[in-house]
Design a protein around this motif. Structure first.
Motif, PDB file in Angstrom:
ATOM      1  N   GLU A 112      -3.688  -2.143  28.666  1.00  0.00           N
ATOM      2  CA  GLU A 112      -3.353  -1.964  30.018  1.00  0.00           C
ATOM      3  C   GLU A 112      -2.241  -1.113  30.230  1.00  0.00           C
ATOM      4  O   GLU A 112      -2.418  -0.504  31.164  1.00  0.00           O
ATOM      5  CB  GLU A 112      -2.298  -3.633  30.419  1.00  0.00           C
ATOM      6  CG  GLU A 112      -3.127  -4.056  31.482  1.00  0.00           C
ATOM      7  CD  GLU A 112      -2.594  -5.818  31.487  1.00  0.00           C
ATOM      8  OE1 GLU A 112      -3.055  -6.814  30.946  1.00  0.00           O
ATOM      9  OE2 GLU A 112      -1.270  -5.838  31.933  1.00  0.00           O
ATOM     10  N   ASN A 113      -1.152  -0.940  29.455  1.00  0.00           N
ATOM     11  CA  ASN A 113      -0.171   0.169  29.254  1.00  0.00           C
ATOM     12  C   ASN A 113      -0.672   1.343  29.372  1.00  0.00           C
ATOM     13  O   ASN A 113      -0.166   2.482  29.769  1.00  0.00           O
ATOM     14  CB  ASN A 113       0.867   0.096  28.245  1.00  0.00           C
ATOM     15  CG  ASN A 113       2.039  -0.685  28.551  1.00  0.00           C
ATOM     16  OD1 ASN A 113       2.375  -0.934  29.578  1.00  0.00           O
ATOM     17  ND2 ASN A 113       2.687  -1.028  27.541  1.00  0.00           N
ATOM     18  N   ARG A 114      -1.807   1.510  28.772  1.00  0.00           N
ATOM     19  CA  ARG A 114      -2.662   2.949  28.794  1.00  0.00           C
ATOM     20  C   ARG A 114      -3.682   3.233  29.456  1.00  0.00           C
ATOM     21  O   ARG A 114      -4.358   4.087  29.513  1.00  0.00           O
ATOM     22  CB  ARG A 114      -3.227   3.159  27.172  1.00  0.00           C
ATOM     23  CG  ARG A 114      -2.073   3.274  26.116  1.00  0.00           C
ATOM     24  CD  ARG A 114      -2.590   3.153  24.773  1.00  0.00           C
ATOM     25  NE  ARG A 114      -1.629   3.339  23.885  1.00  0.00           N
ATOM     26  CZ  ARG A 114      -0.620   2.753  23.365  1.00  0.00           C
ATOM     27  NH1 ARG A 114      -0.695   1.463  24.032  1.00  0.00           N
ATOM     28  NH2 ARG A 114       0.026   3.170  22.413  1.00  0.00           N
ATOM     29  N   GLY A 115      -3.514   2.096  30.664  1.00  0.00           N
ATOM     30  CA  GLY A 115      -4.533   2.345  31.847  1.00  0.00           C
ATOM     31  C   GLY A 115      -6.000   2.249  31.557  1.00  0.00           C
ATOM     32  O   GLY A 115      -6.818   2.827  32.294  1.00  0.00           O
ATOM     33  N   GLU A 120     -13.492  -2.222  30.220  1.00  0.00           N
ATOM     34  CA  GLU A 120     -13.370  -2.049  28.947  1.00  0.00           C
ATOM     35  C   GLU A 120     -12.469  -2.837  28.098  1.00  0.00           C
ATOM     36  O   GLU A 120     -13.045  -3.192  26.866  1.00  0.00           O
ATOM     37  CB  GLU A 120     -12.701  -0.390  28.770  1.00  0.00           C
ATOM     38  CG  GLU A 120     -13.504   0.691  28.842  1.00  0.00           C
ATOM     39  CD  GLU A 120     -14.543   0.879  27.819  1.00  0.00           C
ATOM     40  OE1 GLU A 120     -13.867   0.996  26.812  1.00  0.00           O
ATOM     41  OE2 GLU A 120     -15.592   0.721  27.830  1.00  0.00           O
ATOM     42  N   MET A 121     -11.296  -3.516  28.759  1.00  0.00           N
ATOM     43  CA  MET A 121     -10.509  -4.283  28.020  1.00  0.00           C
ATOM     44  C   MET A 121     -11.430  -5.573  27.477  1.00  0.00           C
ATOM     45  O   MET A 121     -11.086  -6.148  26.363  1.00  0.00           O
ATOM     46  CB  MET A 121      -9.428  -5.056  28.909  1.00  0.00           C
ATOM     47  CG  MET A 121      -8.460  -3.602  28.587  1.00  0.00           C
ATOM     48  SD  MET A 121      -6.742  -4.298  29.425  1.00  0.00           S
ATOM     49  CE  MET A 121      -7.219  -4.838  31.009  1.00  0.00           C
ATOM     50  N   MET A 122     -12.290  -6.179  28.428  1.00  0.00           N
ATOM     51  CA  MET A 122     -13.126  -7.221  28.096  1.00  0.00           C
ATOM     52  C   MET A 122     -13.974  -6.936  26.844  1.00  0.00           C
ATOM     53  O   MET A 122     -14.385  -7.967  26.261  1.00  0.00           O
ATOM     54  CB  MET A 122     -13.788  -7.799  29.566  1.00  0.00           C
ATOM     55  CG  MET A 122     -12.803  -8.274  30.369  1.00  0.00           C
ATOM     56  SD  MET A 122     -13.464  -8.505  31.919  1.00  0.00           S
ATOM     57  CE  MET A 122     -14.647  -9.903  31.512  1.00  0.00           C
ATOM     58  N   LYS A 123     -14.171  -5.815  26.768  1.00  0.00           N
ATOM     59  CA  LYS A 123     -15.044  -5.449  25.529  1.00  0.00           C
ATOM     60  C   LYS A 123     -14.450  -5.429  23.965  1.00  0.00           C
ATOM     61  O   LYS A 123     -14.532  -6.053  23.048  1.00  0.00           O
ATOM     62  CB  LYS A 123     -15.725  -4.216  25.713  1.00  0.00           C
ATOM     63  CG  LYS A 123     -17.143  -4.431  26.630  1.00  0.00           C
ATOM     64  CD  LYS A 123     -17.585  -2.810  26.522  1.00  0.00           C
ATOM     65  CE  LYS A 123     -18.389  -2.544  27.789  1.00  0.00           C
ATOM     66  NZ  LYS A 123     -18.513  -0.997  28.059  1.00  0.00           N
ATOM     67  N   ILE A 158      -2.815  -3.751  17.709  1.00  0.00           N
ATOM     68  CA  ILE A 158      -2.554  -2.276  17.282  1.00  0.00           C
ATOM     69  C   ILE A 158      -4.248  -1.785  17.148  1.00  0.00           C
ATOM     70  O   ILE A 158      -4.301  -0.687  17.515  1.00  0.00           O
ATOM     71  CB  ILE A 158      -1.884  -2.192  15.965  1.00  0.00           C
ATOM     72  CG1 ILE A 158      -0.599  -2.547  16.241  1.00  0.00           C
ATOM     73  CG2 ILE A 158      -2.122  -1.206  15.258  1.00  0.00           C
ATOM     74  CD1 ILE A 158       0.610  -2.617  15.201  1.00  0.00           C
ATOM     75  N   ILE A 159      -5.086  -2.567  16.579  1.00  0.00           N
ATOM     76  CA  ILE A 159      -6.483  -2.192  16.253  1.00  0.00           C
ATOM     77  C   ILE A 159      -6.869  -1.982  17.660  1.00  0.00           C
ATOM     78  O   ILE A 159      -7.887  -1.086  17.742  1.00  0.00           O
ATOM     79  CB  ILE A 159      -7.051  -3.381  15.790  1.00  0.00           C
ATOM     80  CG1 ILE A 159      -6.487  -3.699  14.252  1.00  0.00           C
ATOM     81  CG2 ILE A 159      -8.781  -3.155  15.567  1.00  0.00           C
ATOM     82  CD1 ILE A 159      -6.822  -2.325  13.278  1.00  0.00           C
ATOM     83  N   ALA A 160      -6.650  -2.578  18.638  1.00  0.00           N
ATOM     84  CA  ALA A 160      -7.245  -2.344  20.021  1.00  0.00           C
ATOM     85  C   ALA A 160      -6.995  -1.004  20.281  1.00  0.00           C
ATOM     86  O   ALA A 160      -7.790  -0.372  21.209  1.00  0.00           O
ATOM     87  CB  ALA A 160      -6.642  -3.530  21.123  1.00  0.00           C
ATOM     88  N   ILE A 161      -5.743  -0.424  20.343  1.00  0.00           N
ATOM     89  CA  ILE A 161      -5.590   1.014  20.453  1.00  0.00           C
ATOM     90  C   ILE A 161      -6.192   1.871  19.631  1.00  0.00           C
ATOM     91  O   ILE A 161      -6.085   3.197  20.040  1.00  0.00           O
ATOM     92  CB  ILE A 161      -4.201   1.174  20.241  1.00  0.00           C
ATOM     93  CG1 ILE A 161      -3.362  -0.093  20.968  1.00  0.00           C
ATOM     94  CG2 ILE A 161      -3.372   2.479  20.921  1.00  0.00           C
ATOM     95  CD1 ILE A 161      -3.334  -0.029  22.514  1.00  0.00           C
ATOM     96  N   LYS A 162      -7.022   1.508  18.556  1.00  0.00           N
ATOM     97  CA  LYS A 162      -7.588   2.342  17.626  1.00  0.00           C
ATOM     98  C   LYS A 162      -6.733   3.457  17.274  1.00  0.00           C
ATOM     99  O   LYS A 162      -7.183   4.716  17.247  1.00  0.00           O
ATOM    100  CB  LYS A 162      -8.783   3.003  18.478  1.00  0.00           C
ATOM    101  CG  LYS A 162     -10.038   2.185  18.896  1.00  0.00           C
ATOM    102  CD  LYS A 162     -11.079   3.043  19.459  1.00  0.00           C
ATOM    103  CE  LYS A 162     -12.332   1.762  19.631  1.00  0.00           C
ATOM    104  NZ  LYS A 162     -12.065   1.149  20.840  1.00  0.00           N
TER     105      LYS A 162
END
Ligand code: ATP
Ligand code: MG
Length: 283
Positions: A112-115, A120-123, A158-162
């Motif tokens: 969210e913070n990264r817009g 996309e988030m739901m994936k 963290i993983i979510a941010i790749k």
């Protein structure tokens, strides 16, 4: 073949405002892409400070002789966000790392913070939660989880941010042995799956068996570094620094000083046990 170093630290020093002594004193080291590095050293030796410098939470200032480079990018005030997208840090206290009302919200926070768009988030979010084995808790309140589960959720965030690098700042030290080994196992899996580089600050000397490289810090400096087996041979130095050596290394050394020859190729508890059993069966 040239070595691909994802982190390059050159002549970095840092003094906290109002402190008399530098917390980091002219430190230089490299970290190879895809490797696991353990950092050990007694309390106050500068381990957390060097991590905060790497991801720009602290600013060492800019000067011509010193640099911090992450994934080919020199850390400056302009590049700090770029670098933070590449480096995820899991801290010691599992309770201080939550912002979301549910596990899924929490993991989504960094996106969210990264817009990142809702779609996309739901994936991404369910995948990240599944990767740490927490799918059945996606709608749970973070406060209701065990310490180890909380740290796994922090890793999912963290993983979510790749990121390319994951840093554990004593991330397992408040966990029970089960929680600890689960978290380390997840990190190992993530490392293998995504080619992540891992830096783990630890007081648990046995955890360093996972490392390709061990850095030993004292008084803001790196006093020795190398493969775990070569670092843990330096028992005198480690003892002087108040650090213990892994249990099997100590047993090996005690046997050697009692004229029981243990080959230097023996570098784990399992190998030592096997060797001793063989010795016994030859008698
Ligand atoms: N926010 C701060 N302000 C002033 N001095 C600090 C601050 N944080 C750390 N220090 C000092 O900097 C030095 C290095 O601290 P640092 O937290 O990096 O050590 P550490 O190796 O991570 O220790 P620990 O094992 O206790 O986590 C210590 O002398 C410490 O007292
Ligand atoms: Mg610390």
């Amino acid at each position: 073949m040239t070595i691909d170093n994802i982190i390059k630290i050159r002549n970095v020093s840092f003094t906290y405002p109002d402190a008399k002594e530098p917390a980091i004193n002219n430190v230089t080291f490299d970290i190879e892409r895809g490797s696991w590095t353990s950092i050990i050293g007694h309390n106050g030796s500068g381990k957390s400070t060097i991590i905060r410098l790497i991801n720009g939470l602290l600013d060492a200032g800019e000067n011509a002789n010193s640099k911090i480079e992450v994934d080919g990018i020199r850390l400056t005030q302009k590049t700090v966000w770029d670098i933070r997208n590449r480096v995820g840090v899991v801290f010691q206290n599992p309770d201080n790392q939550f912002v979301g009302a549910t596990v899924a919200d929490d993991v989504a926070f960094g996106l969210e913070n990264r817009g990142v768009s809702r779609l996309e988030m739901m994936k991404i979010v369910p995948k990240a939660i599944a990767a740490v084995g927490m799918s059945e808790y996606a709608d749970s309140e973070p406060g209701s989880l065990s310490g180890g589960q909380k740290q796994r959720v922090a890793i999912a965030g963290i993983i979510a941010i790749k990121p390319k690098i994951i840093i554990l700042d004593e991330a397992t030290s408040m966990l029970d042995p089960d929680g600890r080994s689960q978290v380390l196992q997840i990190v190992q899996q993530m490392k293998d799956k995504y080619g992540l580089t891992v830096i783990a600050i630890t007081h648990d000397i046995d955890e360093t068996a996972l490392a390709d490289q061990v850095l030993v810090m004292n008084d803001g400096q790196i006093v020795t570094q190398g493969k775990p087996e070569s670092v843990f041979k330096k028992t005198k130095l480690l003892n002087e620094l108040g650090l213990t050596v892994p249990f099997f290394q100590q047993v090996k050394k005690d046997l050697q000083s009692n004229a029981i020859n243990i080959p230097n190729t023996i570098n784990s508890e399992k190998e030592l046990i096997n060797y001793l059993c063989q010795l016994n069966s030859k008698k």
